[in-house]
Design a protein around this motif. Structure first.
Motif, PDB file in Angstrom:
ATOM      1  N   LYS A 340       0.979  -1.160  -0.091  1.00 57.67           N
ATOM      2  CA  LYS A 340      -0.043  -0.006   0.111  1.00 57.67           C
ATOM      3  C   LYS A 340       0.649   1.365   0.068  1.00 57.67           C
ATOM      4  O   LYS A 340       1.844   1.086   0.703  1.00 57.67           O
ATOM      5  CB  LYS A 340      -0.730  -0.066   1.346  1.00 57.67           C
ATOM      6  CG  LYS A 340      -1.791  -1.048   1.363  1.00 57.67           C
ATOM      7  CD  LYS A 340      -3.075  -1.298   0.260  1.00 57.67           C
ATOM      8  CE  LYS A 340      -3.652  -2.334   0.291  1.00 57.67           C
ATOM      9  NZ  LYS A 340      -4.812  -2.555  -0.592  1.00 57.67           N
ATOM     10  N   PRO A 341       0.504   2.435  -0.666  1.00 62.02           N
ATOM     11  CA  PRO A 341       1.193   3.436  -0.677  1.00 62.02           C
ATOM     12  C   PRO A 341       1.791   4.146   0.489  1.00 62.02           C
ATOM     13  O   PRO A 341       2.760   4.452   0.626  1.00 62.02           O
ATOM     14  CB  PRO A 341       0.422   4.531  -1.563  1.00 62.02           C
ATOM     15  CG  PRO A 341      -0.599   3.516  -2.350  1.00 62.02           C
ATOM     16  CD  PRO A 341      -0.997   2.387  -1.674  1.00 62.02           C
ATOM     17  N   LEU A 342       1.093   3.912   1.673  1.00 64.71           N
ATOM     18  CA  LEU A 342       1.200   4.385   3.002  1.00 64.71           C
ATOM     19  C   LEU A 342       2.374   3.493   3.805  1.00 64.71           C
ATOM     20  O   LEU A 342       3.126   3.894   4.668  1.00 64.71           O
ATOM     21  CB  LEU A 342       0.218   4.693   3.783  1.00 64.71           C
ATOM     22  CG  LEU A 342      -0.868   5.740   3.351  1.00 64.71           C
ATOM     23  CD1 LEU A 342      -2.078   5.875   4.483  1.00 64.71           C
ATOM     24  CD2 LEU A 342      -0.213   7.069   3.335  1.00 64.71           C
ATOM     25  N   ASP A 343       2.415   2.341   2.995  1.00 65.99           N
ATOM     26  CA  ASP A 343       3.398   1.304   3.716  1.00 65.99           C
ATOM     27  C   ASP A 343       4.868   1.214   2.981  1.00 65.99           C
ATOM     28  O   ASP A 343       5.830   0.591   3.500  1.00 65.99           O
ATOM     29  CB  ASP A 343       2.944   0.029   3.629  1.00 65.99           C
ATOM     30  CG  ASP A 343       1.372  -0.275   4.591  1.00 65.99           C
ATOM     31  OD1 ASP A 343       1.479   0.338   5.692  1.00 65.99           O
ATOM     32  OD2 ASP A 343       0.628  -0.937   4.074  1.00 65.99           O
ATOM     33  N   ALA A 344       4.759   2.038   1.942  1.00 64.95           N
ATOM     34  CA  ALA A 344       6.133   1.991   1.157  1.00 64.95           C
ATOM     35  C   ALA A 344       6.093   3.380   0.551  1.00 64.95           C
ATOM     36  O   ALA A 344       6.169   3.587  -0.582  1.00 64.95           O
ATOM     37  CB  ALA A 344       6.078   1.069  -0.108  1.00 64.95           C
ATOM     38  N   LYS A 345       6.293   4.505   1.339  1.00 64.59           N
ATOM     39  CA  LYS A 345       6.229   5.857   0.938  1.00 64.59           C
ATOM     40  C   LYS A 345       7.327   6.184   0.039  1.00 64.59           C
ATOM     41  O   LYS A 345       7.409   6.858  -0.986  1.00 64.59           O
ATOM     42  CB  LYS A 345       6.295   6.674   2.205  1.00 64.59           C
ATOM     43  CG  LYS A 345       5.012   6.623   3.050  1.00 64.59           C
ATOM     44  CD  LYS A 345       5.136   7.602   4.311  1.00 64.59           C
ATOM     45  CE  LYS A 345       4.051   7.507   5.220  1.00 64.59           C
ATOM     46  NZ  LYS A 345       4.113   6.375   6.138  1.00 64.59           N
ATOM     47  N   ILE A 346       8.680   5.759   0.634  1.00 67.08           N
ATOM     48  CA  ILE A 346       9.650   6.081  -0.232  1.00 67.08           C
ATOM     49  C   ILE A 346       9.928   5.467  -1.529  1.00 67.08           C
ATOM     50  O   ILE A 346      10.128   6.005  -2.576  1.00 67.08           O
ATOM     51  CB  ILE A 346      11.131   5.564   0.506  1.00 67.08           C
ATOM     52  CG1 ILE A 346      11.281   6.595   1.731  1.00 67.08           C
ATOM     53  CG2 ILE A 346      12.416   5.708  -0.533  1.00 67.08           C
ATOM     54  CD1 ILE A 346      12.487   6.248   2.641  1.00 67.08           C
ATOM     55  N   PHE A 347       9.460   4.299  -1.709  1.00 69.38           N
ATOM     56  CA  PHE A 347       9.167   3.376  -2.872  1.00 69.38           C
ATOM     57  C   PHE A 347       8.319   4.169  -3.845  1.00 69.38           C
ATOM     58  O   PHE A 347       8.709   4.369  -5.025  1.00 69.38           O
ATOM     59  CB  PHE A 347       8.759   2.132  -2.933  1.00 69.38           C
ATOM     60  CG  PHE A 347       8.612   1.205  -3.825  1.00 69.38           C
ATOM     61  CD1 PHE A 347       9.686   0.647  -4.533  1.00 69.38           C
ATOM     62  CD2 PHE A 347       7.296   1.074  -4.592  1.00 69.38           C
ATOM     63  CE1 PHE A 347       9.292  -0.129  -5.592  1.00 69.38           C
ATOM     64  CE2 PHE A 347       6.839   0.277  -5.423  1.00 69.38           C
ATOM     65  CZ  PHE A 347       7.979  -0.418  -6.138  1.00 69.38           C
ATOM     66  N   TYR A 348       6.972   4.405  -3.437  1.00 67.47           N
ATOM     67  CA  TYR A 348       6.310   5.122  -4.419  1.00 67.47           C
ATOM     68  C   TYR A 348       6.604   6.669  -4.646  1.00 67.47           C
ATOM     69  O   TYR A 348       6.211   7.112  -5.697  1.00 67.47           O
ATOM     70  CB  TYR A 348       4.597   4.971  -3.867  1.00 67.47           C
ATOM     71  CG  TYR A 348       4.241   3.662  -4.132  1.00 67.47           C
ATOM     72  CD1 TYR A 348       3.837   3.131  -5.307  1.00 67.47           C
ATOM     73  CD2 TYR A 348       3.978   2.937  -2.834  1.00 67.47           C
ATOM     74  CE1 TYR A 348       3.445   1.925  -5.385  1.00 67.47           C
ATOM     75  CE2 TYR A 348       3.530   1.663  -2.928  1.00 67.47           C
ATOM     76  CZ  TYR A 348       3.248   0.886  -4.529  1.00 67.47           C
ATOM     77  OH  TYR A 348       2.521  -0.088  -4.553  1.00 67.47           O
ATOM     78  N   ALA A 349       7.151   6.930  -3.750  1.00 67.73           N
ATOM     79  CA  ALA A 349       7.631   8.656  -3.860  1.00 67.73           C
ATOM     80  C   ALA A 349       8.550   8.612  -5.024  1.00 67.73           C
ATOM     81  O   ALA A 349       8.857   9.602  -5.778  1.00 67.73           O
ATOM     82  CB  ALA A 349       8.227   9.178  -2.638  1.00 67.73           C
ATOM     83  N   THR A 350       9.655   7.605  -4.893  1.00 70.04           N
ATOM     84  CA  THR A 350      10.390   7.874  -5.799  1.00 70.04           C
ATOM     85  C   THR A 350      10.180   7.372  -7.409  1.00 70.04           C
ATOM     86  O   THR A 350      10.555   7.937  -8.348  1.00 70.04           O
ATOM     87  CB  THR A 350      11.551   6.450  -5.723  1.00 70.04           C
ATOM     88  OG1 THR A 350      12.418   6.596  -4.289  1.00 70.04           O
ATOM     89  CG2 THR A 350      12.822   6.231  -6.727  1.00 70.04           C
ATOM     90  N   ILE A 351       8.943   6.402  -7.400  1.00 69.76           N
ATOM     91  CA  ILE A 351       8.402   6.296  -8.738  1.00 69.76           C
ATOM     92  C   ILE A 351       7.704   7.614  -9.281  1.00 69.76           C
ATOM     93  O   ILE A 351       8.014   8.201 -10.462  1.00 69.76           O
ATOM     94  CB  ILE A 351       7.300   5.208  -8.888  1.00 69.76           C
ATOM     95  CG1 ILE A 351       7.843   3.850  -8.330  1.00 69.76           C
ATOM     96  CG2 ILE A 351       6.241   5.306  -9.710  1.00 69.76           C
ATOM     97  CD1 ILE A 351       6.696   2.902  -8.304  1.00 69.76           C
ATOM     98  N   ALA A 352       7.051   8.526  -8.510  1.00 71.54           N
ATOM     99  CA  ALA A 352       6.460   9.739  -8.783  1.00 71.54           C
ATOM    100  C   ALA A 352       7.460  10.710  -9.192  1.00 71.54           C
ATOM    101  O   ALA A 352       7.434  11.608 -10.304  1.00 71.54           O
ATOM    102  CB  ALA A 352       5.696  10.152  -7.704  1.00 71.54           C
ATOM    103  N   VAL A 353       8.386  10.796  -8.146  1.00 69.08           N
ATOM    104  CA  VAL A 353       9.592  11.743  -8.579  1.00 69.08           C
ATOM    105  C   VAL A 353      10.363  11.799  -9.814  1.00 69.08           C
ATOM    106  O   VAL A 353      10.617  12.511 -10.596  1.00 69.08           O
ATOM    107  CB  VAL A 353      10.452  12.007  -7.331  1.00 69.08           C
ATOM    108  CG1 VAL A 353      11.621  12.661  -7.527  1.00 69.08           C
ATOM    109  CG2 VAL A 353       9.725  12.759  -6.180  1.00 69.08           C
TER     110      VAL A 353
END
Length: 439
Positions: A340-353
């Protein structure tokens, strides 16, 4: 719905038939191979076909076994250790090496994302008209949303079906009036030219077929599949290694064969049309599509342009995802497309950034062709050292347990590393020679 535990200790999926069933048997290797034919790669192969005709077709025969060898090494690392390449670097090697590898990967991926998204926007602009910059940003947002919102099993299925878009280049070949005798002969009889342009094109082909982001992606996808099937790393359950490693070998072989087949289709199509009509300077994949229209007709133009969009929708998530896996593993935090996005903030943030940063390159006046040049430079710096480190990992009993890479595949893996290192040195040799010549 799942069935009872299979004899191997994993959860068996329900059987599937037809095309869906065939795709279900394949996975990380197929997606990785298809993602290798990204819009920037299409641009490179279009330029090779336009400038040299069939003269460099033999290089794909050379690169195919090298691709298979090194991608199988990446997949083995993920499935055997249960950890990606960056996490294995973190566990077994000096931290500065890890930081340098991940930093170079991020730089290369952002530039490549910018080039791919720009090509997708330009392709849609050719088909529908309108604002290319807006289309570029739109594609970036769509890719981010799909990666964040969809679960791994569903997203993996989307990526598999997206690979079918690459058959558009097979359709282009069928209407391109390729002289098949000449084309097939060029696969085994090199048409060598002793000049800088030919040698640089050879280096570019290797750089677009053996790319660092594919190593990180395939290793990470094997871990995702392992978690999806509730399996354990093979270093813990070596009795299960036989069928699993055979699956990896088959999946990788088919994926890389698919990638090579599509790459050759692009070279043959542009050689039979653009090169045959004296058009030898193609800088981007969208330029190749536009140039095809008056020569090969509206159908070939549309198929080529649609293929750019389709493969971009496959490659952009792979580029962003490989960066996210690398960053998460480097920092030792959770990272998975099934989280879930809130459980892997850095992972999904890296995808978005990384995705939006790539899209943003096109709004600040950066030339996408020049950007691809620097992507080749960064990938050249990263690929050979990373391949060498991967070979050390896959032969390291501390990481792989009893499942270190056999001698025959070790020789092939080091051969791929040596070829990539030689190509990198050749690239920088030409770069230096050019600089001295201008001086």
């Amino acid at each position: 719905m799942v069935e009872a535990d299979s004899p191997s200790g994993t959860i068996a999926d329900p059987p599937a038939t037809g095309l869906k069933g065939a795709l279900k048997l394949l996975g990380p290797g197929l997606i990785t191979g298809a993602a290798d034919d990204d819009p920037s790669g299409i641009g490179t192969h279009s330029q090779v076909g336009a400038e040299f005709g069939y003269g460099l077709a033999w290089t794909f025969v050379l690169s195919f076994p090298l691709m298979v060898a090194i991608q199988e090494v990446a997949a083995r690392i993920g499935r055997v250790t249960g950890a990606g390449i960056a996490r294995n670097l973190r566990r077994h090697y000096p931290r500065p090496l890890l930081w340098a590898m991940v930093a170079l990967l991020l730089i290369a991926n952002v530039i490549n994302l910018g080039a791919d998204l720009s090509a997708m926007g330009a392709a849609l602009g050719l088909l529908a008209g309108g604002d290319i910059a807006l289309y570029t940003l739109m594609f970036g947002i769509v890719c981010v949303v799909l990666e964040v919102v969809l679960s791994y099993p569903r997203y993996s299925a989307v990526l598999k079906w997206t690979t079918l878009s690459l058959f558009s280049y097979v359709a282009v070949v069928l209407v391109a009036q390729v002289p098949w005798g000449h084309a097939l002969r060029s696969l085994v009889v090199p048409e060598l030219q002793w000049n800088i342009a030919y040698a640089t094109a050879f280096v570019a082909i290797l750089g677009t077929t053996i790319s660092p982001y594919l190593f990180f992606w395939q290793a990470a996808q094997e871990i995702e599949e392992e978690h999806r099937h509730h399996a354990k790393p093979l270093c813990i359950t070596p009795a299960e290694a036989g069928p699993e490693l055979a699956r990896i070998r088959t999946d990788t072989l088919i994926g890389m064969a698919f990638s090579t087949f599509v790459s050759l289709a692009i070279v043959f199509a542009t050689a039979a049309t653009l090169h045959a009509h004296g058009i030898t300077d193609i800088a981007t994949s969208s330029q190749a599509a536009e140039a095809l229209r008056p020569i090969a007709g509206q159908f070939a133009f549309a198929m080529f342009a649609l293929g750019i969009i389709g493969t971009g929708l496959l490659a952009v998530p792979v580029l962003a995802g490989s960066a996210a896996y690398a960053v998460s593993e480097m920092l030792g935090v959770a990272g998975s497309l099934d989280a879930k996005p809130l459980d892997a903030k850095i992972f999904y943030a890296t995808i978005a950034v990384t995705t939006l940063a790539g899209a943003g390159l096109n709004t600040v006046g950066i030339d996408p062709v020049r950007a691809l040049y620097w992507t080749a430079v960064v990938n050249g710096v990263l690929a050979a050292p990373l391949m060498a480190v991967m070979m050390l990992i896959v032969r390291n009993p501390r990481a792989m347990g009893r499942l270190t890479l056999p001698l025959g595949r070790t020789v092939l893996g080091w051969a791929a590393t040596a070829v990539m290192a030689a190509a990198t040195l050749l690239f920088f040799g030409f770069l230096l020679a050019g600089a001295l010549g201008r001086g």
